[in-house]
Design a protein around this motif. Structure first.
Motif, PDB file in Angstrom:
ATOM      1  N   ILE A  22       6.828  15.047  -0.918  1.00 15.37           N
ATOM      2  CA  ILE A  22       5.732  14.125  -0.625  1.00 15.37           C
ATOM      3  C   ILE A  22       4.757  14.061  -1.809  1.00 15.37           C
ATOM      4  O   ILE A  22       4.313  12.982  -2.214  1.00 15.37           O
ATOM      5  CB  ILE A  22       5.016  14.542   0.671  1.00 15.37           C
ATOM      6  CG1 ILE A  22       5.945  14.293   1.869  1.00 15.37           C
ATOM      7  CG2 ILE A  22       3.702  13.777   0.847  1.00 15.37           C
ATOM      8  CD1 ILE A  22       5.443  14.875   3.169  1.00 15.37           C
ATOM      9  N   LEU A  23       4.456  15.217  -2.386  1.00 15.93           N
ATOM     10  CA  LEU A  23       3.586  15.240  -3.565  1.00 15.93           C
ATOM     11  C   LEU A  23       4.218  14.477  -4.722  1.00 15.93           C
ATOM     12  O   LEU A  23       3.543  13.756  -5.461  1.00 15.93           O
ATOM     13  CB  LEU A  23       3.318  16.687  -3.974  1.00 15.93           C
ATOM     14  CG  LEU A  23       2.465  17.514  -3.010  1.00 15.93           C
ATOM     15  CD1 LEU A  23       2.506  18.984  -3.402  1.00 15.93           C
ATOM     16  CD2 LEU A  23       1.026  17.012  -2.991  1.00 15.93           C
ATOM     17  N   CYS A  24       5.524  14.629  -4.870  1.00 15.53           N
ATOM     18  CA  CYS A  24       6.242  13.951  -5.942  1.00 15.53           C
ATOM     19  C   CYS A  24       6.218  12.435  -5.731  1.00 15.53           C
ATOM     20  O   CYS A  24       5.976  11.668  -6.670  1.00 15.53           O
ATOM     21  CB  CYS A  24       7.673  14.469  -5.978  1.00 15.53           C
ATOM     22  SG  CYS A  24       8.616  13.986  -7.427  1.00 15.53           S
ATOM     23  N   ALA A  25       6.463  11.996  -4.490  1.00 14.87           N
ATOM     24  CA  ALA A  25       6.475  10.566  -4.185  1.00 14.87           C
ATOM     25  C   ALA A  25       5.102   9.930  -4.356  1.00 14.87           C
ATOM     26  O   ALA A  25       4.987   8.716  -4.557  1.00 14.87           O
ATOM     27  CB  ALA A  25       6.977  10.342  -2.760  1.00 14.87           C
ATOM     28  N   ALA A  26       4.060  10.741  -4.296  1.00 11.85           N
ATOM     29  CA  ALA A  26       2.690  10.230  -4.455  1.00 11.85           C
ATOM     30  C   ALA A  26       2.223  10.239  -5.902  1.00 11.85           C
ATOM     31  O   ALA A  26       1.119   9.780  -6.203  1.00 11.85           O
ATOM     32  CB  ALA A  26       1.729  11.062  -3.606  1.00 11.85           C
ATOM     33  N   GLU A  53       0.818  -1.216   0.000  1.00 13.26           N
ATOM     34  CA  GLU A  53       0.000   0.000   0.000  1.00 13.26           C
ATOM     35  C   GLU A  53       0.851   1.266   0.000  1.00 13.26           C
ATOM     36  O   GLU A  53       0.321   2.360  -0.222  1.00 13.26           O
ATOM     37  CB  GLU A  53      -0.925   0.000   1.222  1.00 13.26           C
ATOM     38  CG  GLU A  53      -1.974  -1.112   1.190  1.00 13.26           C
ATOM     39  CD  GLU A  53      -2.956  -1.005   2.330  1.00 13.26           C
ATOM     40  OE1 GLU A  53      -2.792  -0.083   3.173  1.00 13.26           O
ATOM     41  OE2 GLU A  53      -3.875  -1.832   2.383  1.00 13.26           O
ATOM     42  N   VAL A  54       2.160   1.137   0.239  1.00 11.54           N
ATOM     43  CA  VAL A  54       3.034   2.305   0.217  1.00 11.54           C
ATOM     44  C   VAL A  54       3.207   2.765  -1.234  1.00 11.54           C
ATOM     45  O   VAL A  54       3.620   1.997  -2.098  1.00 11.54           O
ATOM     46  CB  VAL A  54       4.410   1.988   0.850  1.00 11.54           C
ATOM     47  CG1 VAL A  54       5.413   3.106   0.580  1.00 11.54           C
ATOM     48  CG2 VAL A  54       4.251   1.789   2.355  1.00 11.54           C
ATOM     49  N   THR A  55       2.884   4.014  -1.485  1.00 12.86           N
ATOM     50  CA  THR A  55       2.964   4.584  -2.829  1.00 12.86           C
ATOM     51  C   THR A  55       4.383   4.995  -3.184  1.00 12.86           C
ATOM     52  O   THR A  55       4.819   4.858  -4.329  1.00 12.86           O
ATOM     53  CB  THR A  55       2.036   5.815  -2.937  1.00 12.86           C
ATOM     54  OG1 THR A  55       0.730   5.456  -2.508  1.00 12.86           O
ATOM     55  CG2 THR A  55       1.999   6.343  -4.361  1.00 12.86           C
ATOM     56  N   GLY A  56       5.103   5.541  -2.196  1.00 14.16           N
ATOM     57  CA  GLY A  56       6.453   6.019  -2.447  1.00 14.16           C
ATOM     58  C   GLY A  56       7.173   6.358  -1.161  1.00 14.16           C
ATOM     59  O   GLY A  56       6.599   6.304  -0.068  1.00 14.16           O
ATOM     60  N   ILE A  57       8.454   6.712  -1.305  1.00 15.29           N
ATOM     61  CA  ILE A  57       9.328   6.994  -0.172  1.00 15.29           C
ATOM     62  C   ILE A  57       9.886   8.405  -0.298  1.00 15.29           C
ATOM     63  O   ILE A  57      10.277   8.838  -1.391  1.00 15.29           O
ATOM     64  CB  ILE A  57      10.520   6.015  -0.134  1.00 15.29           C
ATOM     65  CG1 ILE A  57      10.035   4.548  -0.103  1.00 15.29           C
ATOM     66  CG2 ILE A  57      11.447   6.327   1.045  1.00 15.29           C
ATOM     67  CD1 ILE A  57       9.386   4.123   1.184  1.00 15.29           C
ATOM     68  N   VAL A  58       9.945   9.127   0.813  1.00 15.68           N
ATOM     69  CA  VAL A  58      10.668  10.399   0.885  1.00 15.68           C
ATOM     70  C   VAL A  58      11.745  10.267   1.944  1.00 15.68           C
ATOM     71  O   VAL A  58      11.480   9.789   3.052  1.00 15.68           O
ATOM     72  CB  VAL A  58       9.733  11.576   1.227  1.00 15.68           C
ATOM     73  CG1 VAL A  58      10.549  12.853   1.478  1.00 15.68           C
ATOM     74  CG2 VAL A  58       8.734  11.810   0.108  1.00 15.68           C
ATOM     75  N   VAL A  59      12.964  10.678   1.604  1.00 20.45           N
ATOM     76  CA  VAL A  59      14.086  10.667   2.546  1.00 20.45           C
ATOM     77  C   VAL A  59      14.567  12.096   2.739  1.00 20.45           C
ATOM     78  O   VAL A  59      14.887  12.781   1.761  1.00 20.45           O
ATOM     79  CB  VAL A  59      15.256   9.802   2.024  1.00 20.45           C
ATOM     80  CG1 VAL A  59      16.439   9.863   2.986  1.00 20.45           C
ATOM     81  CG2 VAL A  59      14.809   8.360   1.808  1.00 20.45           C
ATOM     82  N   THR A  60      14.601  12.561   3.995  1.00 17.96           N
ATOM     83  CA  THR A  60      15.205  13.866   4.272  1.00 17.96           C
ATOM     84  C   THR A  60      16.671  13.648   4.632  1.00 17.96           C
ATOM     85  O   THR A  60      17.018  12.703   5.340  1.00 17.96           O
ATOM     86  CB  THR A  60      14.478  14.599   5.402  1.00 17.96           C
ATOM     87  OG1 THR A  60      14.481  13.792   6.591  1.00 17.96           O
ATOM     88  CG2 THR A  60      13.047  14.912   5.007  1.00 17.96           C
TER      89      THR A  60
END
Length: 321
Positions: free
Chosen positions: A132-136, A78-85
């Motif tokens: 976050i928008l990009c990862a989605a 269900e995870v759409t994408g990942i963001v790493v800071t």
């Protein structure tokens, strides 16, 4: 609803001001950072607080821990994408490491900030929200790892920190950015045609970068060899030249089985055997140096180290793309 895993590692984006007016990099936890931001309400964000470190504390060992954390999150379908800071000083290296060791089609986005969360005109909130928008976004599927900074989307292979403090801190010389995020809308104008992934089998070995300049000799090459380097990346000049006095040490390293990659300090263009003299790209290629095309020295180091650890035979074809 889209589901994004936000993995935090520290850096300026998670910094606090100290009593003496300096910044403590990575002082904020991931949950503290997320609580400060106006994250998109229509996207579920799960925070994974991995590291609280400065950018220069990143290492291959920590990159592998980060990769494992990403893989764990991606086990959830269900995870759409990942963001790493991440801290900006080594963000481009971590991004490319993840790019050549990850083969999931879902977006993996890295971001950071040039200013702390408390500073006037901070870029923390816009960079994090846009990431976050990009990862989605479905537009970023199967693009490889990207970096989002100042509303722009960059490919991990060519992105580079180009300014020490300006909000426009990253660029991709010669290739440009892949797209933008404008008013929460993700737009993509180009995508990489080639993706590659290597499976790390062994401990990542030492690989050193040695920069060429007028008067340079073999001192640092000899030192790298003496200290156990399994690979050396030479940052030559122009089409891939070094000083003639470096050649003896280069040849000695090759004779000991050390892989050497030639790159150029020029911002654009490829290493190419255009000249015939001692220390030229043509001369070094005849001796066994691998020409690194248009890779910069940092990306070439990451790729060489990963390939050595994955037990791949290495030749110029691996630096073609």
């Amino acid at each position: 609803m889209e589901k994004i895993s936000l993995i935090t590692t520290g850096g300026t984006i998670a910094s606090k001001e100290t009593a003496n007016g300096m910044l403590a990099s990575g002082a904020l936890t991931g949950h503290e950072l997320a609580s400060l931001c106006e994250l998109p309400s229509d996207i579920e964000v799960k925070v994974v607080d991995l590291f609280q470190i400065s950018s220069m504390s990143m290492s291959f060992e920590k990159m592998q821990q980060l990769k494992s954390a990403i893989q764990k999150e991606l086990e959830d379908p269900e995870v759409t994408g990942i963001v790493v800071t991440h801290g900006t000083d080594t963000l481009e290296e971590t991004a490319y490491f993840l790019d050549v060791t990850s083969n999931d089609q879902r977006p993996i986005v890295l971001t950071g900030s040039q200013r702390s969360p408390q500073e006037v005109g901070t870029d923390v909130y816009s960079n994090l929200r846009n990431s976050i928008l990009c990862a989605a976004s479905d537009l970023i599927r199967d693009v490889g790892v990207v970096v989002v900074f100042n509303e722009r989307i960059y490919s991990a292979k060519y992105v580079k920190k180009v300014h020490a403090s300006n909000l426009q801190g990253f660029e991709s010389f010669g290739y440009g950015y892949l797209g933008i995020i404008d008013n929460d809308v993700v737009s993509i104008y180009q995508k990489p045609l080639h993706r590659e992934c290597y499976d790390i089998q062994n401990r990542i070995p030492r690989v050193d970068i040695i920069k060429c300049h007028t008067g340079a000799d073999g001192l640092f090459i000899d030192a790298a060899v003496a200290n156990g380097a399994k690979g050396i990346v030479l940052e030559g000049v122009g089409r891939g030249q070094v000083t003639p006095v470096m050649v003896t040490s280069i040849q000695a390293a090759i004779d000991k089985g050390i892989t050497i990659i030639m790159t150029t300090s020029a911002e654009e263009g490829k290493v190419y055997p255009a000249y015939d003299y001692e220390g030229s790209a043509f001369d070094l290629k005849q001796r066994g140096v691998i020409l690194g095309a248009d890779y910069d020295s940092k990306k070439a180091r990451i790729k060489l180290a990963v390939m050595l650890a994955s037990e791949n035979p290495i030749d110029e074809t691996f630096f073609k793309y």
